[in-house]
Design a protein around this motif. Structure first.
Motif, PDB file in Angstrom:
ATOM      1  N   GLU A   1      78.088  64.786  61.712  1.00  0.00           N
ATOM      2  CA  GLU A   1      78.469  63.832  60.634  1.00  0.00           C
ATOM      3  C   GLU A   1      77.919  63.988  59.039  1.00  0.00           C
ATOM      4  OE1 GLU A   1      78.956  59.141  60.225  1.00  0.00           O
ATOM      5  OE2 GLU A   1      77.949  59.819  62.000  1.00  0.00           O
ATOM      6  N   VAL A   2      76.473  64.757  59.342  1.00  0.00           N
ATOM      7  CA  VAL A   2      75.858  64.768  57.934  1.00  0.00           C
ATOM      8  C   VAL A   2      76.434  65.628  57.018  1.00  0.00           C
ATOM      9  CG1 VAL A   2      73.463  65.134  57.007  1.00  0.00           C
ATOM     10  CG2 VAL A   2      73.463  63.812  59.030  1.00  0.00           C
ATOM     11  N   PHE A   3      76.649  66.799  57.587  1.00  0.00           N
ATOM     12  CA  PHE A   3      77.653  67.671  56.695  1.00  0.00           C
ATOM     13  C   PHE A   3      78.728  67.130  56.301  1.00  0.00           C
ATOM     14  CE2 PHE A   3      79.962  71.252  55.492  1.00  0.00           C
ATOM     15  CZ  PHE A   3      79.198  72.255  54.731  1.00  0.00           C
ATOM     16  N   ALA A   4      79.552  66.587  57.291  1.00  0.00           N
ATOM     17  CA  ALA A   4      80.947  66.010  57.102  1.00  0.00           C
ATOM     18  C   ALA A   4      80.982  65.152  56.086  1.00  0.00           C
ATOM     19  CB  ALA A   4      81.669  65.565  58.566  1.00  0.00           C
TER      20      ALA A   4
ATOM     21  N   GLN B   1      94.822  66.118  55.952  1.00  0.00           N
ATOM     22  CA  GLN B   1      95.022  67.169  57.051  1.00  0.00           C
ATOM     23  C   GLN B   1      94.059  68.519  56.471  1.00  0.00           C
ATOM     24  OE1 GLN B   1      99.155  67.269  56.757  1.00  0.00           O
ATOM     25  NE2 GLN B   1      99.339  65.871  58.647  1.00  0.00           N
ATOM     26  N   VAL B   2      94.275  68.876  55.220  1.00  0.00           N
ATOM     27  CA  VAL B   2      93.763  70.119  54.639  1.00  0.00           C
ATOM     28  C   VAL B   2      92.162  70.010  54.642  1.00  0.00           C
ATOM     29  CG1 VAL B   2      95.722  70.789  53.364  1.00  0.00           C
ATOM     30  CG2 VAL B   2      93.867  69.492  52.332  1.00  0.00           C
ATOM     31  N   VAL B   3      91.597  68.711  54.406  1.00  0.00           N
ATOM     32  CA  VAL B   3      90.117  68.985  54.661  1.00  0.00           C
ATOM     33  C   VAL B   3      89.771  68.533  55.979  1.00  0.00           C
ATOM     34  CG1 VAL B   3      88.086  67.346  53.963  1.00  0.00           C
ATOM     35  CG2 VAL B   3      89.828  67.826  52.288  1.00  0.00           C
ATOM     36  N   PHE B   4      90.269  68.006  56.867  1.00  0.00           N
ATOM     37  CA  PHE B   4      89.807  68.011  58.433  1.00  0.00           C
ATOM     38  C   PHE B   4      90.145  69.434  58.702  1.00  0.00           C
ATOM     39  CE2 PHE B   4      91.620  67.997  62.610  1.00  0.00           C
ATOM     40  CZ  PHE B   4      90.141  68.012  63.301  1.00  0.00           C
ATOM     41  N   ILE B   5      91.082  70.100  58.375  1.00  0.00           N
ATOM     42  CA  ILE B   5      91.145  71.674  58.887  1.00  0.00           C
ATOM     43  C   ILE B   5      90.290  72.474  58.363  1.00  0.00           C
ATOM     44  CG2 ILE B   5      92.760  73.523  59.132  1.00  0.00           C
ATOM     45  CD1 ILE B   5      95.257  71.585  59.602  1.00  0.00           C
ATOM     46  N   GLY B   6      90.143  72.473  57.190  1.00  0.00           N
ATOM     47  CA  GLY B   6      89.289  73.426  56.184  1.00  0.00           C
ATOM     48  C   GLY B   6      87.899  73.175  56.695  1.00  0.00           C
ATOM     49  N   VAL B   7      87.319  71.945  57.054  1.00  0.00           N
ATOM     50  CA  VAL B   7      86.053  71.758  57.205  1.00  0.00           C
ATOM     51  C   VAL B   7      85.715  71.917  58.786  1.00  0.00           C
ATOM     52  CG1 VAL B   7      83.896  70.181  57.479  1.00  0.00           C
ATOM     53  CG2 VAL B   7      85.656  70.266  55.388  1.00  0.00           C
TER      54      VAL B   7
ATOM     55  N   GLY C   1      83.974  64.365  61.685  1.00  0.00           N
ATOM     56  CA  GLY C   1      82.562  64.587  62.083  1.00  0.00           C
ATOM     57  C   GLY C   1      81.999  63.313  62.931  1.00  0.00           C
ATOM     58  N   TYR C   2      82.578  62.311  62.410  1.00  0.00           N
ATOM     59  CA  TYR C   2      82.084  60.971  63.072  1.00  0.00           C
ATOM     60  C   TYR C   2      82.754  60.774  64.548  1.00  0.00           C
ATOM     61  CZ  TYR C   2      81.901  56.037  64.164  1.00  0.00           C
ATOM     62  OH  TYR C   2      81.801  54.881  64.851  1.00  0.00           O
ATOM     63  N   LEU C   3      83.967  61.133  64.758  1.00  0.00           N
ATOM     64  CA  LEU C   3      84.876  61.137  66.013  1.00  0.00           C
ATOM     65  C   LEU C   3      84.153  62.016  66.914  1.00  0.00           C
ATOM     66  CD1 LEU C   3      88.408  59.881  65.391  1.00  0.00           C
ATOM     67  CD2 LEU C   3      86.421  58.513  66.111  1.00  0.00           C
TER      68      LEU C   3
ATOM     69  N   ASP D   1      80.996  63.355  66.806  1.00  0.00           N
ATOM     70  CA  ASP D   1      79.888  62.853  67.578  1.00  0.00           C
ATOM     71  C   ASP D   1      79.919  61.747  68.265  1.00  0.00           C
ATOM     72  OD1 ASP D   1      78.564  64.796  65.839  1.00  0.00           O
ATOM     73  OD2 ASP D   1      77.913  63.363  64.352  1.00  0.00           O
ATOM     74  N   GLN D   2      81.023  60.891  68.316  1.00  0.00           N
ATOM     75  CA  GLN D   2      81.099  59.748  69.219  1.00  0.00           C
ATOM     76  C   GLN D   2      82.043  60.282  70.530  1.00  0.00           C
ATOM     77  OE1 GLN D   2      79.865  56.452  68.431  1.00  0.00           O
ATOM     78  NE2 GLN D   2      78.951  57.466  66.899  1.00  0.00           N
ATOM     79  N   THR D   3      82.771  61.264  70.364  1.00  0.00           N
ATOM     80  CA  THR D   3      83.559  61.475  71.650  1.00  0.00           C
ATOM     81  C   THR D   3      83.209  62.636  72.233  1.00  0.00           C
ATOM     82  OG1 THR D   3      85.469  62.306  70.538  1.00  0.00           O
ATOM     83  CG2 THR D   3      85.248  59.911  70.726  1.00  0.00           C
ATOM     84  N   GLY D   4      82.663  63.736  71.389  1.00  0.00           N
ATOM     85  CA  GLY D   4      82.661  65.189  71.942  1.00  0.00           C
ATOM     86  C   GLY D   4      83.740  66.075  71.627  1.00  0.00           C
ATOM     87  N   SER D   5      84.833  65.429  70.993  1.00  0.00           N
ATOM     88  CA  SER D   5      86.025  66.157  71.002  1.00  0.00           C
ATOM     89  C   SER D   5      86.750  65.733  69.570  1.00  0.00           C
ATOM     90  CB  SER D   5      86.888  65.700  72.097  1.00  0.00           C
ATOM     91  OG  SER D   5      88.177  66.167  71.700  1.00  0.00           O
ATOM     92  N   TYR D   6      87.623  66.546  69.179  1.00  0.00           N
ATOM     93  CA  TYR D   6      88.341  66.394  67.799  1.00  0.00           C
ATOM     94  C   TYR D   6      89.918  66.008  68.249  1.00  0.00           C
ATOM     95  CZ  TYR D   6      84.917  69.114  64.981  1.00  0.00           C
ATOM     96  OH  TYR D   6      83.725  69.488  64.378  1.00  0.00           O
TER      97      TYR D   6
END
Length: 399
Positions: free
Chosen positions: A42-45, A223-229, A354-356, A358-363
């Motif tokens: 989450e920090v970098f995200a 979409q593009v930032v989630f996928i790109g990061v 990043g947040y989800l 760290d919370q769930t262990g999954s994307y």
């Protein structure tokens, strides 16, 4: 198209290739920086999400400056801020210093060196019938930068380490400053009935198509930032080699060259809002197929190719529609406002991933959100009518 217009197109394409090519590689720094400092993702995200938010918030103002003063000065200031931000990012050792450099400074730098400013200059430089194609070519150049820079960025990280790699990228992005000399963009001559900024904002704000385009662009940013990061880390989590993620993002960049060029070409022949609806529907299908079928190296590559064809194809179509509706005099500012919504989506996609995680262990939940948003964007763009406002119809010209 005259020689001056071609020169602006070439300079704008080179600047976009550098600006966006380097920016699309930031996801490669997530694993080494997070591992060295013991951060969760989450920090970098958050820092990258903040970058996109600052980029979007600053874009209407940098766009307005470019409309009124010419794009060259705006690009020079943006290039300097971008280079300084990369150098400081390479020296960052805490969450606040990462947010200051990667978030604030690079976000401001991108607002002066990316689509709204560059495409605004190109839109003013080329005839109306060639505008969509010209914007598609420049957007494709930004995609080629992504294809070319991602392997280079990964090689720099492996050779120099993440910190020195960022310093080297800072030197590279500083080339934007001399390249700005190619953008001899001059504001359109004043006319007696020229709109004030407030009048232009009031006109766009009262047009439903403007807001529908903006809300659809929000989805593109998500979409593009989630996928790109997060895609490189997602693939590593699925036990694929790290190089696969880099290759997938490079494929996105390569095939987006063709996708944005085709979008620009089709946008000159078909209704751009209908093309946008089709693109968002196609994204929903591609993402659903990717996450709902067994993941292999080859299915990841297929996803990169398919998403590449759809990646930034929305940019020339969205900006081209804004130009058709309201003319080109305030195009950088109005395009910047629409782009603000793109960046609000970018902030949410980058941070929420990043947040989800760290919370769930999954994307998985974020992938599902991306699919639903695609369907919403397709519905939002469908009713937009590509027809100039009454002011332009009455004047018979692009004011």
């Amino acid at each position: 198209m005259g020689r001056a217009s071609l020169w602006i197109m070439l300079g704008g394409s080179l600047i976009l290739a550098l600006s966006l090519g380097i920016r699309h590689g930031f996801g490669l720094f997530l694993p080494p920086m997070s591992a060295e400092f013991g951060w969760g993702r989450e920090v970098f995200a958050f820092a990258i999400a903040l970058q996109n938010l600052i980029w979007g918030l600053a874009q209407p103002f940098t766009g307005a400056l470019a409309d009124r003063m010419g794009a060259k000065r705006t690009i020079v200031v943006g290039g300097v801020l971008y280079a300084v931000g990369l150098v400081l990012m390479g020296l960052a050792d805490s969450s606040w210093s990462l947010s200051l450099s990667a978030g604030l400074l690079i976000g401001l730098g991108l607002s002066g060196t990316s689509f709204s400013v560059i495409l605004g200059a190109i839109g003013r430089a080329v005839p109306m019938e060639k505008r969509s194609m010209a914007m598609g070519i420049a957007s494709a150049a930004g995609s080629f930068g992504q294809f070319a820079m991602l392997p280079g960025t990964l090689g720099l990280i492996g050779w120099l380490g993440w910190s020195a790699a960022l310093l080297a990228l800072g030197l590279l992005v500083a080339l934007i400053v001399p390249l700005a000399a190619m953008i001899e963009d001059r504001p359109l001559p004043k006319q007696g009935n020229e709109q004030t900024l407030l009048e232009a904002l009031r006109e766009a704000g009262g047009h439903s198509g403007f807001w529908l385009l903006a809300l659809g662009f929000f989805v593109c940013g998500f979409q593009v930032v989630f996928i790109g990061v997060h895609l490189p880390a997602y693939l590593v989590d699925q036990h694929l080699p790290a190089v696969v993620g880099t290759t997938v993002l490079a494929l996105v960049g390569l095939f987006n060259v063709f996708g944005t060029y085709a979008a620009g070409w089709l946008g000159g022949r078909m209704a751009k809002p209908r093309l946008l609806s089709a693109l968002y529907l196609a994204r929903a299908v591609v993402i659903a197929a990717f996450v709902m079928t067994p993941l292999t190296q080859w299915s990841a590559y297929a996803f990169g190719i398919a998403m590449g064809l759809l990646w930034l194809s929305t940019v020339p179509l969205t900006n081209g529609t804004v130009a058709t509706l309201f003319g080109v005099r305030n195009l950088s500012m109005l395009g910047g406002i629409v782009f603000l919504f793109h960046q609000l989506g970018s902030f949410l996609g980058g941070w929420l991933g990043g947040y989800l995680y760290d919370q769930t262990g999954s994307y998985m939940l974020v992938w599902q959100i991306a699919i639903v948003l695609s369907l919403m964007a397709a519905a939002l763009n469908w009713p937009v009518r590509e027809q100039p406002v009454a002011r332009l119809q009455g004047a018979g010209a692009e004011a």
